[in-house]
Structure formats: C-alpha cells, structure tokens
Design a protein around this motif. Structure first.
Motif, PDB file in Angstrom:
ATOM      1  N   HIS A 158       0.839  -1.208   0.000  1.00 36.23           N
ATOM      2  CA  HIS A 158       0.000   0.000   0.000  1.00 36.23           C
ATOM      3  C   HIS A 158       0.868   1.249   0.000  1.00 36.23           C
ATOM      4  O   HIS A 158       0.645   2.180  -0.786  1.00 36.23           O
ATOM      5  N   ASP A 195      -5.776   4.493  -3.568  1.00 37.48           N
ATOM      6  CA  ASP A 195      -5.300   3.141  -3.270  1.00 37.48           C
ATOM      7  C   ASP A 195      -6.228   2.416  -2.306  1.00 37.48           C
ATOM      8  O   ASP A 195      -6.444   1.212  -2.444  1.00 37.48           O
ATOM      9  N   SER A 227      -8.091  -1.218  -3.302  1.00 35.46           N
ATOM     10  CA  SER A 227      -7.486  -2.333  -2.577  1.00 35.46           C
ATOM     11  C   SER A 227      -8.538  -3.110  -1.789  1.00 35.46           C
ATOM     12  O   SER A 227      -9.506  -2.526  -1.295  1.00 35.46           O
ATOM     13  N   ALA A 281     -12.093  -4.902  -3.445  1.00 32.60           N
ATOM     14  CA  ALA A 281     -11.400  -3.852  -4.189  1.00 32.60           C
ATOM     15  C   ALA A 281     -12.299  -3.297  -5.283  1.00 32.60           C
ATOM     16  O   ALA A 281     -12.990  -4.046  -5.977  1.00 32.60           O
ATOM     17  N   GLN A 313       0.055  -0.887  -9.950  1.00 34.20           N
ATOM     18  CA  GLN A 313      -0.707  -1.938  -9.266  1.00 34.20           C
ATOM     19  C   GLN A 313      -0.151  -3.326  -9.581  1.00 34.20           C
ATOM     20  O   GLN A 313      -0.120  -4.206  -8.706  1.00 34.20           O
ATOM     21  N   GLU A 360      -0.398  -6.968  -3.472  1.00 35.74           N
ATOM     22  CA  GLU A 360      -0.405  -7.463  -2.094  1.00 35.74           C
ATOM     23  C   GLU A 360       0.018  -8.924  -2.081  1.00 35.74           C
ATOM     24  O   GLU A 360      -0.262  -9.680  -3.014  1.00 35.74           O
TER      25      GLU A 360
END
Length: 359
Positions: free
Chosen positions: A172, A302, A306, A313, A350, A355
C-alpha cells in the motif's frame, strides 16, 4: 537546498568554464531501477525536468555504474539513439557530456551530469580541474539523502514495534507513494513543483499515517464501524504524527533536512478536504498545502482499489468515477485529473506492487 548549492557552484565555475552550461543530478531508486531527475543548474537552454527511465534500459549507464568510472562523450551528435533523454540533450544544443556515478559505500545514490555546447569540451586537463567540484557535488548529494534515510528508517522501526498492520501494508505504501509521484509530475508545472520537491513528496508520502502508532490497536484493528468517540480518537493521529516527526527531527539532528516542513504538512493535513469538511483544521482549497492534497488523493485512490477485510477492491474505473464526483469537495481537481491522465501508469504500479499474504 541542493539545487541552490549546485547553482552557486555553477556560478563560481562560470568564469573558468563558460561553456559548461548544465550541471544536473539524477537519483537512483533501487526498488524500481529508476533514474529520476532531481535537481539541475542550466544556462541558455530549457531545463530537463520530470524525466525518469530505468537504469537497465541504458547499456552505457549500466556499464558506468558497474565499473564506477567516469564517462566522457566528446560528440553527442554522433550518438545514434532513440532514447528520449538523448533526444532532449541533443535538442537543448549540448554537444559533449561528462557523467559520474555517485555511491555511498556500495549503494548507488545517483548520477552527476555535466554538459557543454562545445564538442570535445571535457579534455583530460579540464576534467582534472573539475574533479574537486565533481566530488564536492557528490558529497553534497550524499549529505542530502542520508538524513532522509535516517528519518524513514526511524519511522519504519516505530511502525514495526507498534504492530500497526491494518491497511498500511508495504505494498500500500509503495503504491500510494508512486501514485503521489505520478500526480506531482502531472501537475508539477502548474503548481511550481520542481524535481527536487516531487522527489520529497514521493519519499514523504509513506510517512503520512505514522501517528497511528499512538492510537490503541483495539480501535485501529476494529472490524466493525467506529463509534463517534473512537473516530475522534483516530483523528488525533495527525497531531500525534506531527509530534513524532518533530521529535525525530530534533533527536536525530535533522533540522537541515530539506523540505521537512513539507513532511509536517503531509502528516498533519492529509485528511483535509477541499470544501473545508476535513480535519484537523477544516482548511479549504489552496489553504491546504499541495503536498497534502496530493497525498490525500493518492491515499484514497489506493484505499478504494485495494481489498480490505470490510470491502472488496473497486475497479480503477469505479474509483476514478467516485473521485471525479467528489473533486472540488473532498479532492483537489487537478490531482484527480492527473490520475485520469495517467491510467496506464496506475495499472503498471498496481501490477508491480501487488499485495501478498504478508502485506
């Protein structure tokens, strides 16, 4: 500021080296392999600003870094290259160049460029005369970047020991800092942001929520909706954050860190809204420092795109539509427009900073 120091050095060199018309420094970001324009002193040409490229995309610069040797190009016009930077250099009328890699121990900090509008300008004799200034600028660059590394390291340590692991994952923070840089580059000319200021925005935005270390975990990590009292406690994180930054600046003797007020503004004002409905001071419009407006836009974008324990998201399209509806109220219009103008870049960020299970 480094830019002022380089300009002063350039002025001092003017009588002895009148054809030396550009001194520029680019920074290296190891995480992305990017070289980014940082500061320059330019005479009789348009400064090259807002430019970045991968070090690995340039064979000659990669070799330069590997060998740690100075590179001299006697005639730039003889270079056959489609690289944008080469085209900009030629268009500015530069005919010869000197490039020097700047290292701090074994870490590449950046590159120093000198350009002249004469072919074969950087003779062995001239280079020998310039060496003391090359090493002076290199030392100034290292001195400029070290306090920032110290501050970021201290903040990262504080975050780790505080167990703040909610939305502030490493991915993030990486994404939002890159979004912030994209926004700053897009609006830089309109808002008088030079490369040095843009770099500090990029470096400082991940520190925006450092004050959350002072908010109880039971509130920060709560799954359900916050009560009004809990929300008020969360909002204190901006003041706590500013106190943390002030304390670190004092304790680590970082008063000389350039643009430290920009960091304070980011930490304190990133929850202000354009219409005055934000906190902590209810600032409106341009009363909110531009670095805080940029950070707010990057952070919310973001957060929307997310996945969180309490939401899926959003697509980029849905997030951008929401932000467009709220520009002029929650968000700065120029910052939102900058995101719209940079859609392919956002997707690339991205993809790069996804993640993982550890955040």
């Amino acid at each position: 500021m480094l830019c002022n120091q380089i300009e002063q050095i350039h002025r001092n060199l003017n009588d002895t080296f009148p054809a030396l018309c550009r001194i520029a420094v680019v920074l290296y970001d190891k995480e992305t392999d990017m070289l980014k324009t940082f500061t320059n002193s330019t005479r009789d040409a348009t400064p090259i600003q807002y430019y970045s490229s991968k070090l690995s995309s340039s064979e000659s610069l990669s070799k330069l870094v590997e060998t740690r040797e100075m590179r001299i190009i006697d005639d730039i016009t003889a270079i056959s290259s489609d690289r944008r930077h080469t085209k900009l250099i030629k268009a500015a009328g530069y005919r010869s160049s000197l490039t020097f890699p700047v290292f701090s121990k074994d870490s590449l900090v950046g590159l120093l460029f000198m350009n002249a509008k004469e072919v074969n300008y950087f003779s062995a004799e001239r280079v020998e005369q310039l060496k003391i200034f090359i090493h002076l600028i290199s030392t100034l660059l290292i001195a400029e970047t070290m306090p920032l590394k110290t501050l970021k390291g201290a903040v990262a340590t504080a975050r780790e020991f505080s167990r703040i692991k909610d939305e502030e994952t490493g991915a993030h923070l990486s994404r939002m800092s890159h979004y912030a840089r994209v926004i700053a580059l897009e609006i830089g000319e309109k808002h008088d942001l030079n490369d040095e200021m843009i770099e500090y925005i990029f470096q400082f935005t991940p520190l925006h929520d450092v004050g959350k270390v002072g908010v109880p975990d039971k509130i920060i990590l709560k799954d359900g909706k916050l009560t009004d009292d809990e929300r008020s406690i969360v909002q204190t994180h901006v003041h706590i954050g500013k106190k943390i930054i002030d304390t670190m600046v004092d304790q680590f003797d970082l008063d000389g860190l350039d643009n430290v007020q920009m960091l304070r503004n980011i930490v304190l004002y990133h929850h202000e809204c354009i219409d005055g409905s934000g906190y902590p001071e209810g600032l409106k419009g341009e009363e909110i420092p531009i670095e805080a407006r940029i950070t707010s836009t990057a952070d919310v974008f973001d957060a929307l795109t997310s996945k969180r324990p309490y939401k899926e998201a959003w697509s980029n399209r849905k997030a951008l539509a929401f932000m467009a509806e709220n520009k002029g109220r929650m968000f700065d219009a120029d910052c939102v427009d900058a995101l719209f103008a940079s859609k392919p870049i956002l997707k690339g960020i991205q993809e790069r900073f996804k993640e993982d299970k550890l955040g």
